[in-house]
Design an enzyme around this catalytic site. Structure first.
Site, PDB file in Angstrom:
ATOM      1  N   LYS A  37       0.837  -1.208   0.000  1.00  0.00           N
ATOM      2  CA  LYS A  37       0.000   0.000   0.000  1.00  0.00           C
ATOM      3  C   LYS A  37       0.870   1.255   0.000  1.00  0.00           C
ATOM      4  O   LYS A  37       2.056   1.206   0.320  1.00  0.00           O
ATOM      5  CB  LYS A  37      -0.912  -0.005   1.226  1.00  0.00           C
ATOM      6  CG  LYS A  37      -0.181   0.052   2.558  1.00  0.00           C
ATOM      7  CD  LYS A  37      -1.143   0.020   3.723  1.00  0.00           C
ATOM      8  CE  LYS A  37      -0.369   0.087   5.055  1.00  0.00           C
ATOM      9  NZ  LYS A  37      -1.289   0.145   6.212  1.00  0.00           N
ATOM     10  N   ARG A  65     -11.131   0.532  14.238  1.00  0.00           N
ATOM     11  CA  ARG A  65     -11.132   1.105  12.890  1.00  0.00           C
ATOM     12  C   ARG A  65     -12.199   0.345  12.098  1.00  0.00           C
ATOM     13  O   ARG A  65     -13.368   0.363  12.449  1.00  0.00           O
ATOM     14  CB  ARG A  65      -9.742   0.991  12.249  1.00  0.00           C
ATOM     15  CG  ARG A  65      -8.670   1.811  12.923  1.00  0.00           C
ATOM     16  CD  ARG A  65      -7.433   2.022  12.063  1.00  0.00           C
ATOM     17  NE  ARG A  65      -6.950   0.796  11.428  1.00  0.00           N
ATOM     18  CZ  ARG A  65      -5.807   0.681  10.774  1.00  0.00           C
ATOM     19  NH1 ARG A  65      -5.010   1.739  10.651  1.00  0.00           N
ATOM     20  NH2 ARG A  65      -5.419  -0.461  10.218  1.00  0.00           N
ATOM     21  N   HIS A  76      -6.981  -6.798  12.632  1.00  0.00           N
ATOM     22  CA  HIS A  76      -5.689  -6.103  12.645  1.00  0.00           C
ATOM     23  C   HIS A  76      -5.313  -5.750  14.071  1.00  0.00           C
ATOM     24  O   HIS A  76      -6.154  -5.319  14.865  1.00  0.00           O
ATOM     25  CB  HIS A  76      -5.775  -4.830  11.799  1.00  0.00           C
ATOM     26  CG  HIS A  76      -4.443  -4.235  11.465  1.00  0.00           C
ATOM     27  ND1 HIS A  76      -3.541  -4.862  10.641  1.00  0.00           N
ATOM     28  CD2 HIS A  76      -3.851  -3.079  11.843  1.00  0.00           C
ATOM     29  CE1 HIS A  76      -2.460  -4.105  10.518  1.00  0.00           C
ATOM     30  NE2 HIS A  76      -2.612  -3.008  11.260  1.00  0.00           N
ATOM     31  N   MET A 100      10.203  24.287   2.093  1.00  0.00           N
ATOM     32  CA  MET A 100       9.436  23.460   1.179  1.00  0.00           C
ATOM     33  C   MET A 100      10.327  22.689   0.210  1.00  0.00           C
ATOM     34  O   MET A 100      10.078  21.518  -0.080  1.00  0.00           O
ATOM     35  CB  MET A 100       8.444  24.302   0.382  1.00  0.00           C
ATOM     36  CG  MET A 100       7.526  23.491  -0.519  1.00  0.00           C
ATOM     37  SD  MET A 100       6.322  24.494  -1.406  1.00  0.00           S
ATOM     38  CE  MET A 100       5.280  25.069  -0.060  1.00  0.00           C
TER      39      MET A 100
END
Length: 385
Positions: A45, A141, A173, A323
């Site tokens: 992921k 979750r 999980h 940045m």
């Protein structure tokens, strides 16, 4: 010093993340051994935790990964489009997403509420949906809480009878596997076992039962069942941080982040650096400008503390990380624009690690690698070839 070069080109680049595919294969092999006979799902992921989803999935398959895990549909479908024909599990969907595409592609999907069962059934065309029912064992979750677990099973069984759903797994999980001695792990394991018993009372005994993430794969064998889902450990990063480093787990960090100095200058004592002038040179110093910043994924919280290796010596980011750039204090070292610096890597050559950056930013190693942005090219090497 060595010069960073873009893949397939002699032109130098300002920065790059070098990913060693041999390290990925080594880690998958190590995790398979720790899985003690359970099948292994390599989780890719978030662009494989910043390492690049497709190359990592291919390396994991080459090392024997039975499954590939993807959080969201676009990841799972991209794996299929790239030619992955093996088992893929995807677990995070929202109402109205194109589940029919994933079902048609033979991707296993999660359901933790009756509405998800309904949407999965509605998305079926020429083949049943392969579904893993999720029980919430205490992380709060996704997944059905124990009180709603029977209702989820009944909804799934209703669609099993229609032929639109196959129940392929039950899963959950762990919230605290990075603390193996936490009582929360034992409590979640007990709730998961109870959920399996409830499912069995309905006649549901699916092929796959899975609970273990990286920490549990490595330290909690009682949670393995017949499928484990390591994520961060695949990339050679310890889920336990400095408490149990990667090397002690037999893992090799796969990513090294490098940059080339954009400028070097000598400044007098008393000069301030970067926005807010939060650091002042205590004596005449050589400063190097690194062309990376929070727009590239460096954590701004690591200002005045992020570690860098320059000329083989550990140095520190001074002033606020901007940045697009940040400043490293080279003290009295000789340096020039174009010289290479290493922000993090495996640590075997004295360079900082992702754990060191996590410490400087007050976060976890997962975030350090995952947040690296698209402006940083990934270059793939194979140290075994």
């Amino acid at each position: 010093m060595s010069t960073l070069q873009s893949p397939g080109s002699e032109r130098p680049v300002r920065a790059e993340a070098v990913v060693d595919l041999a390290a990925i294969r080594h880690n998958v092999t190590t995790l398979r051994a720790r899985a003690e006979g359970a099948q292994l799902m390599t989780v890719v992921k978030a662009d494989a935790y910043g390492h690049g989803m497709i190359p990592i999935a291919q390396a994991a398959r080459a090392a024997g990964a039975d499954w590939i895990g993807a959080a969201v549909l676009e990841e799972a479908l991209a794996l299929r489009e790239a030619g992955d024909t093996g088992p893929i599990f995807c677990w995070l969907t929202t109402p109205g997403e194109p589940l029919e595409d994933a079902i048609t592609a033979g991707i296993d999907l999660s359901a933790g509420a009756p509405w998800e069962i309904d949407e999965l059934a509605a998305g079926v065309t020429d083949r049943p949906a392969r579904v893993h029912l999720k029980i919430d064992t205490g992380m709060s979750r996704g997944g059905a809480v124990p009180e709603e677990w029977p209702a989820l099973i009944r909804s799934a069984l209703r669609e099993v009878k229609t032929g639109r759903i196959e129940i392929k797994g039950i899963w959950s999980h762990l919230a605290s596997s990075d603390e193996p001695k936490s009582e929360a792990n034992e409590a979640q394991l007990a709730r998961f076992t109870e959920a399996l018993d409830v499912a069995a009372s309905f006649g549901v005994d699916p092929e796959f039962k899975h609970l273990a993430n990286s920490g549990a794969t490595l330290a909690l064998p009682e949670t393995h069942f017949n499928l484990v889902r390591p994520g961060v450990a695949t990339y050679g990063l310890s889920p336990f941080g400095h408490a149990l480093p990667s090397a002690e787990l037999g893992l090799i960090p796969a990513m090294t982040l490098k940059a080339r100095l954009a400028m070097v200058k000598r400044v007098p004592a008393g000069i301030g650096v970067s926005y807010g002038l939060t650091w002042t040179a205590p004596r005449p110093s050589t400063l190097g400008l690194i062309p990376l910043g929070y727009g590239d994924g460096l954590p701004r919280h690591a200002s005045n503390g992020g570690p860098v290796q320059a000329g083989g010596v550990r140095r520190t980011i001074v002033g606020r990380i901007c940045m697009d750039q940040c400043v490293v204090n080279l003290e009295d070292d000789q340096a020039a624009a174009g010289d290479e610096v290493v922000l993090f890597g495996p640590g075997t050559a004295g360079e900082p690690t992702a754990d060191d950056w996590a410490d400087a930013a007050g976060t976890i190693n997962y975030e350090i690698v995952t947040r690296l942005g698209v402006r940083i090219p990934r270059r793939y090497v194979d140290s075994e070839r």
